[in-house]
Structure formats: C-alpha cells, structure tokens
Write a protein that holds these residues in place. Sequence first.
Motif, PDB file in Angstrom:
ATOM      1  N   UNK A  79      38.878  37.752  45.358  1.00 57.14           N
ATOM      2  CA  UNK A  79      38.273  36.633  44.642  1.00 57.14           C
ATOM      3  C   UNK A  79      38.774  36.570  43.199  1.00 57.14           C
ATOM      4  N   UNK A  80      39.231  35.378  42.764  1.00 58.23           N
ATOM      5  CA  UNK A  80      39.621  35.132  41.379  1.00 58.23           C
ATOM      6  C   UNK A  80      38.946  33.856  40.884  1.00 58.23           C
ATOM      7  N   UNK A 117      36.877  28.759  41.950  1.00 56.56           N
ATOM      8  CA  UNK A 117      36.829  29.940  42.808  1.00 56.56           C
ATOM      9  C   UNK A 117      38.031  29.914  43.747  1.00 56.56           C
ATOM     10  N   UNK A 118      38.785  30.991  43.707  1.00 54.06           N
ATOM     11  CA  UNK A 118      40.014  31.037  44.509  1.00 54.06           C
ATOM     12  C   UNK A 118      40.116  32.387  45.218  1.00 54.06           C
ATOM     13  N   UNK A 119      40.416  32.341  46.497  1.00 57.53           N
ATOM     14  CA  UNK A 119      40.644  33.562  47.259  1.00 57.53           C
ATOM     15  C   UNK A 119      42.142  33.707  47.527  1.00 57.53           C
ATOM     16  N   UNK A 149      39.805  38.017  37.170  1.00 59.70           N
ATOM     17  CA  UNK A 149      38.815  38.629  38.031  1.00 59.70           C
ATOM     18  C   UNK A 149      37.426  38.327  37.479  1.00 59.70           C
ATOM     19  N   UNK A 150      36.405  38.257  38.308  1.00 60.48           N
ATOM     20  CA  UNK A 150      35.038  38.089  37.792  1.00 60.48           C
ATOM     21  C   UNK A 150      34.696  39.226  36.841  1.00 60.48           C
ATOM     22  N   UNK A 165      36.659  41.768  47.630  1.00 60.86           N
ATOM     23  CA  UNK A 165      37.530  41.464  48.753  1.00 60.86           C
ATOM     24  C   UNK A 165      36.761  40.824  49.895  1.00 60.86           C
ATOM     25  N   UNK A 166      37.437  39.885  50.570  1.00 62.14           N
ATOM     26  CA  UNK A 166      36.875  39.243  51.748  1.00 62.14           C
ATOM     27  C   UNK A 166      38.001  39.015  52.758  1.00 62.14           C
ATOM     28  N   UNK A 167      37.988  39.785  53.865  1.00 61.02           N
ATOM     29  CA  UNK A 167      38.960  39.626  54.947  1.00 61.02           C
ATOM     30  C   UNK A 167      40.401  39.583  54.436  1.00 61.02           C
TER      31      UNK A 167
END
Length: 595
Positions: free
Chosen positions: A461-462, A534-536, A472-473, A455-457
């Motif tokens: 992340x996918x 990379x997708x948030x 997911x990674x 998680x970031x803010x």
Amino acid sequence: MADGAALVRGKAPDGTGFIRAGTGAPVLLIHGVGMSAAIWEPQIMLMQNHFELIAIDMLGHGASPLPPENAGVSDFADQAILLLNQLGLDRVAVVGHSMGALVAQEIALRAPSRVSSIICLNAVFRRPPELAQAVRDRAAALGGRGDPSSIAATIARWFGNPIPADLADAAATARTALESVDAQGYARTYRLFASADTAHVDRLADLSVPALFMTGSEDRNSTPAMSAAMARLAPSGQCLVLSGEKHMMTIASPQKVTQQIIAFLDKVAAVSARAAIDPAFDVIEFRRALGSFLTGVTIVTTIGAEGEPRGFTANSFTSVSLEPPLVLVCIAKKALGHQAFSTSRGFAINILSEDQKAASGIFASKAADKFSSVAWQPGQTGNPVINGSVAVFDCDLEQLVDAGDHSILIGRVHDFTHNGAQPLGYCRGTYITPGLSQDALAAAPPETEVGAILENEGRVLFFEAADGSCQLPAGHGLGAANDARSLRGKLAAKAIDADLGFLYAVWDDATEASRTHVYYRGTVGSPRSGDGQVRFVEIERIAELTIADPAVRSMLTRYVRERTEDAFGVYVGNEVEGEVRPLAKPAPALHSGHG
C-alpha cells in the motif's frame, strides 16, 4: 579378482587410474590414505552383479598423478568429478573409506546433482585435541618410501599387536598397499588428512543427499561418536556402528560391510522409485511447508538412568485430550537422548518465554552440561522444571508410539503451572518474539514518525502525491483513529483496516538527532475503491516508483529482497548508515528432538 569377472583397469586422459566392473546403478569407490583402487576388490566381487563399480586411484596413489604440494580436499573431489565426466556418468552413489569419505562429502557438497547418495566408512570428524595432535605428529614424522617403522605402527593401529590370526590376510593386504604407495603422494595426502577432520564442520547441514556414516565399535581414530555427530548434522544422515570392527573393516570383514552398503543403496533406490511414481511430493519443500506453522518452543526434560537430568528443545508439542489430560511431543530416533526418554517413566514439557531464547539454543545443541545454563528444580514427578517458563506440564509416560524417524511421547499430565509471560515463537527456521513489536509500538514517543509497509496479496500500500511520487503510510506516533496526525488516524481517514505486525526499521535523522523513524511490517484488507491517492503496487514493481525520501527508498529495496528470500531483519541506525539485525539467529530444526 575371480576368474571371468568383467573388470577393466584403465587410465583417464588426465592420468587418473581406475578400475571398472559390473553392470547396474553406478557406484564410485574412493579408498583411504595409503591404499589404491585395488583395495575395493572384495566389494567389487560382491556387488558387480547388481552395480557398476568405479574404483578410483586417489591423487598420489596407484596409477594417478601426485596431488599439489598443499592440496585441499577439493583437489581430490575435482579429480573424481572429472573422471565421472570422462566416463560419461551423470549421477553416482559414492562410497568412501577414511580419507575417501571426506572426498565423498566434498563431491556431494560441490556437485549435489551428480550424487544420489553417499556412504562414509570410518570417517573422521572433529578429532579430540590429543588425537588430532597424534595424527599431526605422524604426518610430520613420515619418512621415505616404504618406511618400515611407520608401516608397522600403522598396521598395529589398524589390526592390533599382535595381529589376530583371523586378520592376518587383511593385514597383509594393507601392508602390501602401504609398501607400494608413492612416498611423496602418501605424505602430501596424509598431511591433508591430518587437518581435514574439520573441513565440513559448517557444511554438513547443506548435505542434501541420503548419507550413511558407518564405522566400527573398536575404531579409536574414526570413532562411533564421530559418525553419530556427522549423521546428526546431515539432514538425511544415518549412523551405523558395526560391533567389534576396527578401522580397516572393509577388508577385515568385507561380507559384513558390503551387506550394509548394498542394503543402504537398495533402500535409497526404493525411495527414489517411489518419488518417481509420485514426483509431485518434494520432501525438502514438505519440510519448508511444515515450517510455515507458527509454534511455541519447548524444552522437554526427564531424569536419565543414572539420575542425571536430560533435556532437548522441540516445537513438536500439542495437546491430545482433556479427559484424561494428555499431551504429546516428538523426539527423533537418532537423538542422543532418545534412549533416555523412550525408557523413562515420565517427562516435563517447559514452554519457553521470550527471555529464554538462549536456553532453547543450548538445549538444541550438543553442550555437555545443558542444565548448568538454567535454573531448575524437580517437579512433582521428579522431572526437571525450568524456572521462568510460560507453562510447565509434568507428565507420566502414557504411551510410546513408533512414527517413522521419530517416536511420539504421549504424557498424562500429573501437574501443571502457567503465567502471563510472553511465549517464544518459532517459524520458518527463526525464533519469533511477538512482544518485541508490541512493546516498541507502545513506547514510541508522539513525535516519532511511525510508518508501515502494509501488504495485501503480494502488493504494498502507498499514498500517491499530486506530483506522482509515492509515500508509505506514516504519521506522528502510532496514535489513535481520531488523531489525524498519527499513523492510525491517517489510515482511518482513508477507511484502511490494517494489522501492524513486526518491527522492521528504526533510524534517526543524521541532521536531526531528535527525529526518530519507526517502521513496521503488516497486512491490510482488500483495497477500498474511490480514493485516488491509495495505490497498491506489486512487490516486484516497487523499484519503479518515485520515492522522495532516500532512507525509505533504501528500506523498501531491502524489503523487496528479504520478502523474496523470506528472511527478514530489523534495520537500526540512521538514514545514512546502520546495520540490519536478524529478527533472531537462525535456529536448529526444532521439530526434531535433540538429546
């Protein structure tokens, strides 16, 4: 009632009888079994110049209709709430005596927005077995209207036998009420009262309003211990014991009791007024914010006045000074052990390890013999030192500081020990065991699929595939940055700097028993540009993604829910069925000392 008093005796549309008098902040008065609204006459006389008093006839009493044959406390609470509606009263303080105190609690729990505070006079709670049986026997033996033997026994229990001369008038008032109450209404209500002492055992922790639990030192049926126990469980509870008073103290010593009622109501009003001036300060949210601070867990110990070991669980521990070596811990003034610790010559602070979670729970409880559950020995100052603790600070009491509803114990460290064990943590009402994730990561076999929800803010992340689906990674084992098949290798290949935190899910393939999936929660730094895969994704939009693996999709659905509730668990099972185990059993509010 004194001449000229503005008193109204009324009956609501549903048949409920009531008395209304006075002007000011509204206060609802609820009597006990066998009485009626008129029993509050002394309080009405003393309070009517500053409060609007509404005294209700409970179901089966006074002018009110009978309760259902197998009534519950909720039936009596519903009656009172309906009366408030009919009188146009949005919010009231509630004062209840004996059975009325249980009804007051029920109202506050069912309709907290309608209640500003409650005062529970001579309330019952968790009767001891012999007392509970005696009350049940009395309920079973009730006779017809005005049963002389039952009334005589009740009066003797309330006022003594023989009745002291100074209590003769109060006893006569109570006797008149018992002789005039409807026999069927009395019997139905008393049968409920005989079992209702446990009605709120598991709910008092949800009692959000300020609550005063007041009883008499000589009340053998609604004992001081009962009021103290309720006050400890209620988040804003206070206990007050009036010396020399018995069960019917409201009519035996009306001046003394009413003074305490008024003082409490005035105090609550003053606090509310301050909150109105500064409405941005929310006490409940303040407590939650404090809970965001990750702390260790300690058991604080000392030796009592009779030479017995005493202890409580707390996370309100910190260092104060190196020269001289000083530490501090806080203990709630209402804690049973406050007297022992505030008058002791010293104490020991035992910082717990991950393996001592059970001990933490026991010392935060009201267990009779807490020390039988742990191995301990006297420290250099004689204070109990618990075996297996991560660190121990054996202290002399340097200073006792008054601090609001707590006392601060400042200790001068006389001796200390420590080791390399993993400490037990505490955050947001839950125990945290950091070693769990570290051990599990190291133990994962190379062929185990290890993945992460990073998680970031508020975004997760996918990796996006060519067909638009998201993953997911994940990789074969945790691995290292130079292992392209491992999780760390796949993250390193995309220059992703991630911190893996706590274990979140473990499952086996239902068709491939040898294939294990392990997923962790973690965080990731700011996204790097230039990699289209990379997708948030915002947490609230995860449900919109196309995710091929149904087990991962189910896991993410749970993650979104638990992230919203801020209460995470660990899933263990297979991709079809399993169970979510909480990271830990919700723990008591450890920042307040428990004796």
